[in-house]
Design an enzyme around this catalytic site. Structure first.
Site, PDB file in Angstrom:
ATOM      1  N   LYS A  83       0.944  -1.210   0.151  1.00 51.37           N
ATOM      2  CA  LYS A  83      -0.053  -0.062   0.088  1.00 51.37           C
ATOM      3  C   LYS A  83       0.864   1.129   0.082  1.00 51.37           C
ATOM      4  O   LYS A  83       2.001   1.415   0.821  1.00 51.37           O
ATOM      5  CB  LYS A  83      -0.875  -0.072   1.345  1.00 51.37           C
ATOM      6  CG  LYS A  83      -2.222   0.820   1.247  1.00 51.37           C
ATOM      7  CD  LYS A  83      -3.065   0.379   2.338  1.00 51.37           C
ATOM      8  CE  LYS A  83      -4.180   1.019   2.560  1.00 51.37           C
ATOM      9  NZ  LYS A  83      -4.949   0.987   3.669  1.00 51.37           N
TER      10      LYS A  83
HETATM   11  O1  G3P Z   1      -9.397   1.983   5.011  1.00 56.77           O
HETATM   12  C1  G3P Z   1      -9.145   3.487   5.333  1.00 56.77           C
HETATM   13  C2  G3P Z   1      -9.617   3.409   6.446  1.00 56.77           C
HETATM   14  O2  G3P Z   1      -8.671   2.495   7.667  1.00 56.77           O
HETATM   15  C3  G3P Z   1      -9.788   4.911   7.077  1.00 56.77           C
HETATM   16  O3  G3P Z   1     -10.966   4.891   7.696  1.00 56.77           O
HETATM   17  O4  G3P Z   1     -12.478   5.867   9.056  1.00 56.77           O
HETATM   18  O5  G3P Z   1     -10.171   6.336   9.584  1.00 56.77           O
HETATM   19  O6  G3P Z   1     -11.292   7.305   7.695  1.00 56.77           O
HETATM   20  P1  G3P Z   1     -11.226   6.113   8.668  1.00 56.77           P
END
Ligand code: G3P
Length: 217
Positions: A83
């Protein structure tokens, strides 16, 4: 639509995997921090558990160092997707690593143009962050729709991996708009089974059943 689980918590991955709900796993530096585990160890455990792609993120910001980190992460297992963030150096890294036949997930995508250049750099997955766009009052689903149209216009193979999924409605919309994959925390995936009318209906059935005095076993 494939389901990836967005966590580095082994028990949560195992529970969903046993139900056939896990087509892959995504991690990031924040999720590794949250797990309290060593990145190489926990990522190896996840790769041993799950057949599908397991995203492990580089933390260098300059291409040569990102490439070196990506190669090291890719050595963990065959199903590693390296990634990389959607920066110019990240795109250089994507080009090199995908040219070596490795899966690359280009993350932190917030615009259709970013998704377009990630595809041109050979990304296996592009990760648009839905919830974080919603956080700033931009409809994240418009981005999924735009990327779907653009990729289909030109026949790009890059898979749209909808990320930062926070709600069950995000999942429905991603499926409706044709995202190839969505990645969500275990709690969101489990709540896909919930509906208040299911709970209400079940309570009524059980109440009536109790009145019959019968038993099945
Ligand atoms: O896959 C990306 C994720 O981990 C981010 O999620 O909820 O932190 O924006 P969030």
């Amino acid at each position: 639509m494939k389901f990836f689980v967005d966590t580095a918590e082994i028990d949560a991955i195992a529970e969903l995997n046993d139900l056939g709900m896990v087509d892959g796993v995504t991690t990031n530096p924040s999720l590794i921090m949250k797990s309290g585990r060593d990145i190489l160890e926990v990522t190896k455990e996840i790769c041993d558990l799950v057949d599908g792609p397991v995203s492990a993120e580089v933390v260098a910001t300059e291409a040569d160092a990102m490439i070196a980190e990506g190669r090291k992460l890719a050595e963990i297992a065959e199903n590693i997707a390296v990634k990389v963030p959607l920066t110019w150096d990240g795109l250089k890294t994507c080009k090199v690593l995908s040219g070596e036949g490795r899966m690359v997930n280009v993350t932190l995508c917030f615009s259709a143009n970013q998704a377009l250049i990630a595809a041109k750099a050979g990304a296996t997955f592009i990760s648009p962050f839905i919830g974080r766009l919603d956080d700033i009052n931009i409809d994240g689903m418009d981005l999924i729709e735009d990327i779907r149209v653009i990729y289909d216009n030109y026949g790009f193979d890059t898979q749209i991996l909808a990320a930062s999924i926070r709600t069950v409605n995000h999942v429905t919309e991603c499926a409706r708009l044709g995202a190839d994959v969505m990645t969500a925390p275990p709690g969101v995936i489990k709540s896909l089974a919930s509906h208040p009318l299911t709970d209400k209906g079940l309570a009524a059935f059980l109440s009536d059943w109790a009145k019959t005095g019968q038993k099945i076993l």
